[in-house]
Motif scaffolding. Structure first.
Motif, PDB file in Angstrom:
ATOM      1  N   PRO A  32      -1.310  13.210   0.553  1.00 16.91           N
ATOM      2  CA  PRO A  32      -1.202  11.915   1.232  1.00 16.91           C
ATOM      3  C   PRO A  32       0.255  11.443   1.304  1.00 16.91           C
ATOM      4  O   PRO A  32       1.069  11.771   0.435  1.00 16.91           O
ATOM      5  N   ASP A  33       0.541  10.654   2.332  1.00 18.12           N
ATOM      6  CA  ASP A  33       1.906  10.167   2.548  1.00 18.12           C
ATOM      7  C   ASP A  33       2.444   9.340   1.390  1.00 18.12           C
ATOM      8  O   ASP A  33       3.647   9.259   1.188  1.00 18.12           O
ATOM      9  N   LYS A  78      -8.441  13.546  -3.567  1.00 19.51           N
ATOM     10  CA  LYS A  78      -9.011  12.358  -2.926  1.00 19.51           C
ATOM     11  C   LYS A  78      -8.276  11.120  -3.458  1.00 19.51           C
ATOM     12  O   LYS A  78      -7.979  11.026  -4.642  1.00 19.51           O
ATOM     13  N   THR A  79      -8.033  10.186  -2.555  1.00 17.30           N
ATOM     14  CA  THR A  79      -7.390   8.933  -2.941  1.00 17.30           C
ATOM     15  C   THR A  79      -8.270   7.770  -2.514  1.00 17.30           C
ATOM     16  O   THR A  79      -9.169   7.920  -1.681  1.00 17.30           O
ATOM     17  N   ILE A  80      -8.003   6.619  -3.069  1.00 17.38           N
ATOM     18  CA  ILE A  80      -8.753   5.406  -2.747  1.00 17.38           C
ATOM     19  C   ILE A  80      -8.017   4.674  -1.635  1.00 17.38           C
ATOM     20  O   ILE A  80      -6.818   4.383  -1.774  1.00 17.38           O
ATOM     21  N   PRO A  81      -8.714   4.378  -0.509  1.00 18.77           N
ATOM     22  CA  PRO A  81      -8.055   3.612   0.549  1.00 18.77           C
ATOM     23  C   PRO A  81      -7.492   2.305  -0.001  1.00 18.77           C
ATOM     24  O   PRO A  81      -8.148   1.603  -0.765  1.00 18.77           O
ATOM     25  N   GLY A  83      -5.589   1.931  -2.248  1.00 24.36           N
ATOM     26  CA  GLY A  83      -5.436   2.022  -3.695  1.00 24.36           C
ATOM     27  C   GLY A  83      -4.007   2.393  -4.055  1.00 24.36           C
ATOM     28  O   GLY A  83      -3.116   2.433  -3.207  1.00 24.36           O
ATOM     29  N   PRO A  84      -3.803   2.687  -5.313  1.00 26.26           N
ATOM     30  CA  PRO A  84      -2.452   3.042  -5.761  1.00 26.26           C
ATOM     31  C   PRO A  84      -2.040   4.401  -5.192  1.00 26.26           C
ATOM     32  O   PRO A  84      -2.892   5.223  -4.823  1.00 26.26           O
ATOM     33  N   PRO A  85      -0.732   4.648  -5.116  1.00 31.41           N
ATOM     34  CA  PRO A  85      -0.280   5.960  -4.637  1.00 31.41           C
ATOM     35  C   PRO A  85      -0.714   7.065  -5.596  1.00 31.41           C
ATOM     36  O   PRO A  85      -0.962   6.821  -6.774  1.00 31.41           O
ATOM     37  N   LEU A  86      -0.804   8.260  -5.073  1.00 25.54           N
ATOM     38  CA  LEU A  86      -1.124   9.425  -5.890  1.00 25.54           C
ATOM     39  C   LEU A  86       0.142   9.853  -6.613  1.00 25.54           C
ATOM     40  O   LEU A  86       1.122  10.264  -5.985  1.00 25.54           O
TER      41      LEU A  86
END
Length: 154
Positions: A32-33, A78-81, A83-86
């Motif tokens: 993710p960006d 997977k990330t949380i929309p 949410g915190p950055p990965l």
């Protein structure tokens, strides 16, 4: 992508080439960006201390990877929309050891240093080299990623 680079050694290196390599890896691995990673360059004494603390090994090493997430090679986490950055974790490199290894192997320092960035990041992404099959997969991926930035895997 946010690559934080801290150079804590006495003989600083140009950070931009290392950041470019790291960003290239993160993009190629489809992260993710908002992904974050920290790369720290340390001297031999600090690396010896870190290697003992985290790996229970004596002496310095060329690279340590300290992951935050438990990721699987080739899988996009997977990330949380909204949410915190990965945050992948930390890659710690000792350029003095890298230079010594490069000289011993008769390879270019910049290629060896780029390899350490890629190698450390791949460890954060779940790659390993404990078993022959894992090592072959990791080395093949290193070659592809290094080639993309005009470097070779020594």
């Amino acid at each position: 992508m946010k690559v934080l680079l801290a150079d804590e050694q006495d003989d600083p290196l140009e950070p931009e080439p290392l950041i470019v390599v790291a960003e290239s890896v993160l993009h190629a691995e489809r992260l993710p960006d908002d992904t974050e990673v920290a790369i720290t360059l340390v001297d031999r004494e600090e690396m010896t201390s870190l290697n003992g603390r985290y790996m229970k090994r004596d002496g310095p090493t060329d690279v340590l990877a300290l992951p935050i997430e438990d990721l699987q090679p080739g899988e996009v986490p997977k990330t949380i929309p909204d949410g915190p950055p990965l945050n992948l974790g930390d890659v710690i490199i000792c350029p003095t050891v890298v230079a010594s290894n490069a000289a011993s192997a008769g390879v270019d320092f910049d290629d060896e240093l780029a390899l350490m960035v890629v190698h450390g990041l791949l460890h954060l992404l779940g790659y390993d080299h404990q078993e022959d099959e894992e090592a072959e997969r990791m080395e093949a991926r290193e070659r592809v990623l290094l080639s993309a930035v005009g470097r070779i895997r020594p």
